[in-house]
Structure formats: C-alpha cells, structure tokens
Design a protein around this motif. Sequence first.
Motif: not given
Lengths: 430, 430
Positions: A59, A27, A63, A56, A39-46, A30
């Motif tokens: 992918e 958070q 984008r 990740a 602009r944050t277009v995706r948040k990913t946690s692995v 972003s």
Amino acid sequence: MTEMVRAEVITIGDEILFGQITDTNTQWISTELTNLGIRTVRKTSVGDGAPAILEALQEAHNRADLIIITGGLGPTKDDITKKTLCTYFGVGMVRNEVALELVTSFFVKRGREMTDLNRTQADLPANAEYIQNDWGTAPGMWFEHQVGNNGRSVVYVSLPGVPFEMKSLMKNRILPKLQERFETPIIKHKMIRTVGIGESFLAERIEAWEDALPPHIRLAYLPHFGQVRLRLTATGSATDTARLDRELAEQVDKVMPLIGEYVFGFDTDELETVVGRLLVERGLMFGTAESCTGGYIAAQITKTPGSSAYFQGSIVSYANAVKVGQLGVDPATLAEHGAVSEQTVRQMAEGARRALGADITLATSGIAGPDGGTPDKPVGTIWIACATPDRTVTRLLRLGQYRDQNIQLTTAYGLNMVREQLLASSTYTS
Amino acid sequence: MTEMVRAEVITIGDEILFGQITDTNTQWISTELTNLGIRTVRKTSVGDGAPAILEALQEAHNRADLIIITGGLGPTKDDITKKTLCTYFGVGMVRNEVALELVTSFFVKRGREMTDLNRTQADLPANAEYIQNDWGTAPGMWFEHQVGNNGRSVVYVSLPGVPFEMKSLMKNRILPKLQERFETPIIKHKMIRTVGIGESFLAERIEAWEDALPPHIRLAYLPHFGQVRLRLTATGSATDTARLDRELAEQVDKVMPLIGEYVFGFDTDELETVVGRLLVERGLMFGTAESCTGGYIAAQITKTPGSSAYFQGSIVSYANAVKVGQLGVDPATLAEHGAVSEQTVRQMAEGARRALGADITLATSGIAGPDGGTPDKPVGTIWIACATPDRTVTRLLRLGQYRDQNIQLTTAYGLNMVREQLLASSTYTS
C-alpha cells in the motif's frame, strides 16, 4: 520551489497495536521529516506478522517516495521485518561482516556471552545498504527499489524500534543521507523560549506581530510545563538560505520588545543550561534543597554533561529531620509555621548554601499531591526560595492537583527564579 | 472460542502527520479495545483531505470488522470526515434535530452567538446513527454498512479528535454498544517484570517453556532500560474467564523457577514501588547518596505519592567537598582511590545512613559520560553500594557511553540491589 517528497512511516509491533506501549517514534520521525521539508502523508502501525507487513509495504509504495519502517527487529521479534523485506524485495539473506564485527565487539565490551541468536543480527537482505548502528545490536538498513509500471524509485529505511537507537541512527546517519538523496526545500527554524506566561496571554501580546508575518514564515506555539516555545519556520529554495536567516532574525527583533521579559533563551537552550551558562560566567556554584521536588531539580541540572563545573549538589530533605539536621532549619519554625511555609523554605535555601558550600541555592517545599492538602494549604501550595550571597527571595506558587505536573512546574519556576537572580547579580561573585 | 473481531483505528489530522501534536487517542482506544477482546489489526493516520480519507476507509473495510475514526470534525476542519463519509457511503447530509437542540443549548449556556457554521454541526450523513455528545458540539456517529461481494457487515464509529470528548463518548456510549454488537472473546494479561538480564539471555533461558505455550497464550518481550517485561496474553470465550486466569497462573508457576532471580514484580509493579512496599513491610526508612545519578534515583522514588512514609531524603554529593562534609567520606580515600571507587561509594552509603537517619541507603559514584573517562576508568564505569544495618554490599557496573542511559540503568540496577537486600533483611528492622 522543489516538488514535495511524500513519506510514509510504518511502525511494527503487536505491543503498539494492543496499546501496551506508547509509540513515541512516529511523532518524532514525522517532526524530523517536516523539518527537512519532507511531507508525511500516512502513518501506519501493524503487528509482528509477515502478511500484515507485506500488505502495508505494498500500500505504502503506491503513495510514498520514502518509507521509514521501525521495529520488528531483534532476536525476540524473530527479525520479522528483515525476513519480510526479503520476501517483499525477492532477495535472500546475507551475513554482513562489518555488522557481525560490531555486534561481537558490543558483547565483548560488556563482557557478555554472545549467542547464535545475536549473530543472526548481522544477517541482512541482499539488496540492503548496511547503516551502522553504534548504539545497539540491530542494524539500520537503506534500500532503493523500483515500483509500479513506470518503475518509480522508492527509498526504504528500516530501523530498530528502541527509541534511543532509532533516534541516534536517524540523527547521525539517515537524516543527512535523506538530504543528499532528495532535493528538499530549505527549511529554517528559529525557536524563542519563554517561561512564566501562559499560551493565550502570549498570543494576545503578539497578535498584531503574528498577523503581519509573511506567508513563507509560520509560527507554532509549543507549550511545555510552565514554558511556551515559539517556533518560527521559514521555507524557501536552496538559494534563499541567507535571506531566510536574515528574515527570521528581523522577526525576532520585532517580537522581543513585546515579550522579552519572559524569554529565557533561543533554539536549543534549556532553562537548566541557561542557568548553567550564567553560573559559569559569574564563577558561582549552585546547589538545591528539595522537599516536594524530591531531587528532580538536581536531576535536571546534572542531565547536562559538565554540570559538575557549577553544581555542588543537593540535599533532598524529604523528612523534617533532614531539614533540621542537614539544612539547619529551626525546629521551632517547623513547629510554628510548618514545613510548607515561607519561613521554612527560606531557612532551607540559606542552610543549603552553608551545607553544600554553594554561592546560590534554590529550595522547594510544598504539597505536590494528590494527598496531604489542608483547607489553608491545599494541594498545589508550594513555596520556593533562592538564596544568594546578598539576599534571599521567596515566592508562593499556587499550582494544580497533579503531582508530576506540580513537580515539573516548580522546577521551571524555580530555575527561572535563579536565572533572574543571576541576571541581577552582577554586583557579587564568589 | 468466538472468532476474533478485527478493528482498525483511523486518526485524521494534518497536525498529527506533521508531528505537531502527540496522538494520545490511538493508544487509549486500542487499549480499551484490547480489554474488550477486540484485536486492533491496523492503526492509520491520514491528513485532512478527502482522497486520503477515502483511500484509508477502502483499505480498512477489507481487513476490519470495526473501523473507529477520530478527528476531522468541527468548523475549523470544515467537517471533512462527515463530508467524506457521505461520499464513501453514497448518501446525503441530513440535519439531526436532537443534535441541533444540543448544539443550540451548548451556545445558550455559554451566552454565545450561534452561527450557521455552528448549526451545520447538527448535520449528519443520512445513514448515521446519532451518538449524543454531552461533552462538546461535534456529534458521535455509528454506521453499519455491507462491504465486498459477500456483503460482510462492517461497523464504523466516528468521534471528535479532542481527547476529552473522544474518551467520554467511548466510555459512556461506544464501548457498551460494541459489547452488545460483537460477541467479543475474553482477553487476559499477565505481566512478569524482570531486571538485570538482557532480552536475548532471557529468551534463551525460557525458550523451551515459550515453545510449549498453548496457541491461545501468547508471549511478548517489552525491554526498557535494564528491565524486560514479559507479557502473557490469553484469549478465550466469555465462559473461560476462570480457566484463563488459572492457566496464566500455571504458566507463571512454570517459568518462575527459570527466571525467578530476575523477577522483581508483576502487572503494574515498578521497581521503585516494589522497593517502597518492602520498606513499609519492614518498617525501614530509605535514603540515597548520589553522585553520577545526580538526584535521579531520589526523583524516581518521590514520584510515587506517599513515598514520604519510607523515604528520608538524599544527599546529592556532586562535589567531593559534599562527599566529605555531608557524607563523611575520608579525604584520604578520595585522594588514594578517587571518587569513582568501591571504597568511596561504600563510605557514601554508610555516611548517608548517619546523615539522613535512614536504615538502608543506596549510593552511586561513576563516570556517566560523555567526558571524564580514563584508560582504567572509562565512561560507563559506575560503582553502586547498598548499606543496611548489618552490612554494606557493592557492585561495579560497566555500562555504555551514553549519559542518560547510564543514569537510568544505574537507577534500575541500584534499586534492584536495594530490593535484594530488603528480601534478605528479614533478620533486622529499624
């Protein structure tokens, strides 16, 4: 207006996937990116596994123009992020001498033994630009890499997951680099900070003003324990800076008459720093006498560097014996009215002026909860008092049933009471 | 051992991507899944746009057996999630009579007019199993869908983003359904909490033990301000519960001899609650005399409900006048050795025992920074002392240059010092 830069934030760590720790990083990042107009277009946690991290990254690069990776660094993580980035970029690991020096001095300063594990923290993927971390031992890294058939250039930033280190690296090194690298639109913020009025009441008061805002100026309500921050955000192109500042100032002038009585500051002002500034201006020393807040107000005041210039100290009188012995509260008052009473909190505030040698004091006594409530004094019943050289004012707060919230709300209302007394105090000085 | 069920949690909402609100849902959901023995393999946040949601669903169904989607429901979101699920599954929207009745009664109860927009909340994708939401108007949904060439069956759960509604639906409807649907393994956690030793040093001490852990028991290091938590996670089938508990206990027994001196507690223990428990056991009252920590230690202690049973209070002696007047520090000591000295902090701790009527006290005096450092006493130079009925012990901390971190580390090391004195205190009681 320039084209929007698209960012993806990737957080690495089993402990986040399993819900074992709260991810405050994503958070924060972003929000900072939004402020830059990215602009944050995706948040990913692995998790801490190479295949998941590789997937990740692959992918994300389809984008995003910017990929920010946190976590998966350091000895106990087996530096999985660094190793996986080597695989992803198809490069080897190289020891960075500057990083090695820094890690070494970090351990020397603390007079600690350095292990080989620690030394490997200075190894970076060959194509990494080393970003110096002055706040810990895990390095920051910056990469530029061409992806896809059209060879689109993507920026990768890898940072440690420890929030303090990540934030320091972002603020001091990465955000300025991002502004250089990407032609981001200009975003101007103006924060109006209010206390003592609820979000919906505030919204009603300024409804007409809010509806009349031009489309390029947005308003956000940010409530936080007794305070509501109004954030104005103006967006424009690089040439508009002066105009945007002027327009924001004009909007503030328009709204102040509607809510001025609740506004304690702007932008980065905090209640404790505003109170500190007023104390310094008036040459007055402050102190607290805390029962239900248990030292929280003193801790808030002393969070600010240099607070010793206006803060004498505090007497946290959790036990009645301390209220009597150190603050001089009359045992008869405690017996007759109880610790949670206007009479007691008044004597606490006045006693603290003597005991601490302070000009102005704040006292709190109440039932923070969850236990200790009675029919006539339910949980959330809290008295506060502010003693000055020429008067003592008191106030009864009727708060909720949640301990942490009661402590923080009492702190906000209490500090605001001190602020109001200081504003009315032009008559006296120490 | 049953095969691990893999879950992906997808959060939908621009406000989360832009960092305007804190996403508390994802952590809560993955914690609940972990407790069920379902492994979260990915967390994803996307905005309120159909293409991004479709992309996330297609990526997710390749790696997950269970996909939990929150947000993107309700009139203000244009029910984007429901519409996108129709596209994704290739089905139409059908009005659900039970849902319609519920929405209607919801408005009747509140005596509000119902609009056609509200009625559309009862429309569900044709293949949805309706999950009744008794806590709001947006419906819960459950889907079973075959994906890939092998037609692997994936479960999809769609829930509103409002935390209260989401949690109520999960607890009362979804979690029981998941336990029925998946033959979930049992996951057992054991947390070992250490203080006063760095992550890498801890790792070296237990390297051999860690390497010898059986494959179904995993170890995670969770560092946090002077503390490092070691989390052991054991996985097995439903019949293994007793065995897993026994195996975790055995591993703890094996590792304790290596790190016992740094272990202050287990599972949900915190330093302040462990200290509180020891104080109650010994019938001793605690108090603090704080200079550089400015009341933070007292605030930590009083965060815990019922702390008044073992906490007398604190004297926050920010000004030297308070050190002398309230704690009885000798002005000659301050003049000769300064406030940041072993002699002063010792007198502060002993003075606090008298002033507060406490059996055991903790005192702090140091240079928290960023300013106030000198060549012989740089920022981060902090003395702590613990006074008991039969002795006073002191310790010099050499910390870094960051104020917040110095205050929190001093609190951790200080409370640990008190813990050690209490453990050695079997000889005396109040």
